[in-house]
Design a protein around this motif. Structure first.
Motif: not given
Length: 156
Positions: A85, A105, A107-109, A111-116, A132
């Motif tokens: 990731k 990351f 990732l494209e979103q 919010e997904e990065a924020r959770k990690l 972000y």
């Protein structure tokens, strides 16, 4: 007269489009299988999330506590990298913006990065905060981790 100029411009554009399309040259080194594996678009690029870590609001803490938090920070980075990731992470030099480091990351979103990022001890302890950004870069960036494992003499 104005209509004729517009008509001529439109025709020129329509004639020019096929000429421009033919002008594009396919890369002789193109590896379709690798491009698909890395989820590259036609330009060899893809979307990521760039995170800039900044100095947070935590005041003075003991050296023991700080060492423990940063040990957890490095463990978290290594875990996210092992999961595929997190593909780039590193500190920034001293600067006027209080920027401390970056994460990129796969990732494209946001919010997904924020959770990690929220799983990181430096974020939980508020030693650092995160900003972000959507980022568009080379899909080959993911290959960095494979190469890094071959040149890293000592691991964290």
């Amino acid at each position: 007269m104005k209509r004729i100029q517009v008509l001529i411009a439109m025709v020129a554009c329509l004639i020019g489009v096929p000429i421009l399309a033919k002008a594009q040259v396919v890369n002789k080194n193109y590896d379709e299988k690798l491009a698909k594996e890395l989820k590259a678009d036609d330009y060899g690029m893809k979307k990521y999330v760039l995170v800039i870590l900044k100095t947070g609001s935590t005041g003075t803490i003991s050296k023991t506590t700080q060492d423990s938090i940063f040990k957890g920070h490095m463990e978290n980075i290594n875990r996210l990298a092992a999961e595929g990731k997190l593909i780039v992470a590193g500190p920034l030099g001293k600067n006027e913006m209080s920027y401390r480091g970056i994460f990129i990351f796969d990732l494209e979103q946001i919010e997904e990065a924020r959770k990690l990022v929220d799983t990181d001890p430096v974020i939980k302890s508020k030693i650092m905060t995160a900003e972000y950004f959507p980022w568009y870069g080379s899909a080959a960036l993911k290959e960095t981790l494979k190469i890094h494992s071959k040149i890293e003499k000592q691991s964290h």
